[in-house]
Design an enzyme around this catalytic site. Structure first.
Site, mmCIF file in Angstrom:
data_model
loop_
_atom_site.group_PDB
_atom_site.id
_atom_site.type_symbol
_atom_site.label_atom_id
_atom_site.label_comp_id
_atom_site.label_asym_id
_atom_site.label_seq_id
_atom_site.Cartn_x
_atom_site.Cartn_y
_atom_site.Cartn_z
ATOM 1 C CE LYS A 110 -17.941 49.874 -11.322
ATOM 2 N NZ LYS A 110 -17.052 49.820 -12.495
ATOM 3 C CD GLU A 143 -13.001 49.442 -13.857
ATOM 4 O OE1 GLU A 143 -13.041 50.152 -12.828
ATOM 5 O OE2 GLU A 143 -14.023 49.049 -14.443
ATOM 6 N NE ARG A 153 -17.265 49.904 -19.981
ATOM 7 C CZ ARG A 153 -17.550 50.951 -19.219
ATOM 8 N NH1 ARG A 153 -17.854 52.092 -19.778
ATOM 9 N NH2 ARG A 153 -17.525 50.841 -17.919
HETATM 10 C C1 3PG Z 1 -18.059 53.151 -15.886
HETATM 11 O O1 3PG Z 1 -17.996 51.974 -15.614
HETATM 12 O O2 3PG Z 1 -18.409 53.622 -16.971
HETATM 13 C C2 3PG Z 1 -17.661 54.027 -14.799
HETATM 14 O O3 3PG Z 1 -18.684 54.046 -13.887
HETATM 15 C C3 3PG Z 1 -17.267 55.388 -15.226
HETATM 16 O O4 3PG Z 1 -18.248 56.287 -14.952
HETATM 17 P P1 3PG Z 1 -17.946 57.805 -15.187
HETATM 18 O O5 3PG Z 1 -17.693 57.992 -16.646
HETATM 19 O O6 3PG Z 1 -19.208 58.517 -14.733
HETATM 20 O O7 3PG Z 1 -16.763 58.162 -14.346
#
Ligand code: 3PG
Length: 214
Positions: free
Chosen positions: A134, A46, A50
């Site tokens: 999700k 994924e 960002r």
């Molecule tokens: C996100 O979208 O930032 C994910 O949930 C990742 O979360 P994490 O850094 O706690 O794995």
């Protein structure tokens, strides 16, 4: 794990039950990162929207690492849908959902996992035709106990918990009957990515793959 379908648009099939959530800051990292994950048995990624180069990174992985199932993450607005499709994303995920976003992914035919944080949201997503979603932010919502609680009244739904999933707790999540896969950023720590330590990322991917299939 073969996810056969998520209506209204079928999700592509991939083997990994662990979905790395990545932020690509340097385009040169995208392909070696994807190859390193793949070498560790993780055939899905994924790439979150960002960073400014996220779409270019999706395009590079889609073109140069065809065995990697590349998805777009952090898709929060309808106007991003065509852009991620054009970049070559095979599916998309969101931390949430809006009416306009759901309408757009459906009309565009983009396989999609909406994000939910409550039974009402899960029921709304189901009404919209999505059976796999999700669960975000999973650990902060209560972790394994929350997914267990949702399984009672919502036994037909399947989740990808994301947020606070770690190498320590991923097996507990994956043991739940309503958890299809987990997502998280622990597979691609920023320090390793910046150092270009792809062998270490392959080791993390292999560790997660082994835990997920145990
Ligand atoms: C996100 O979208 O930032 C994910 O949930 C990742 O979360 P994490 O850094 O706690 O794995």
């Amino acid at each position: 794990m073969h996810i056969a379908a998520n209506t209204p648009a079928a999700l592509p099939v991939f083997k990994s039950r662990v979905v790395p959530v990545v932020v690509i800051q340097d385009l040169a990292q995208a392909v070696p990162m994807a190859e390193a994950l793949l070498a560790g048995g993780v055939d899905v990624i994924e790439i979150t929207l960002r960073s400014e180069i996220a779409l270019t990174a999706i395009e590079a992985v889609a073109r140069k690492v065809p065995a990697m199932m590349v998805g777009a993450g952090t898709v929060t607005r309808a106007e991003q849908v065509q852009a991620v499709l054009d970049a070559g994303a095979r599916f998309a995920l969101s931390p949430g959902m809006t009416p306009s976003l759901l309408a757009k992914v459906k009309s565009a035919g983009l396989p999609f996992m909406p994000g939910v944080a409550s039974p009402s949201e899960a029921m709304l997503a189901r009404d919209e035709g999505f059976g796999l979603m999700k669960c975000f932010p999973a650990a902060q919502l209560g972790g394994v106990d929350v997914l267990k609680a949702w399984a009672g009244p919502l036994p037909d739904l399947r989740f990808c918990p994301t947020g606070g999933v770690t190498v320590q707790n991923l097996a507990q999540f994956l043991a739940l009957p309503n958890v299809a896969m987990v997502g998280g950023s622990w597979l691609t720590p920023a320090a390793l990515v910046q150092a270009g330590d792809w062998a270490a990322i392959t080791r993390l991917a292999a560790q997660a793959t082994a835990l997920a299939s145990a």
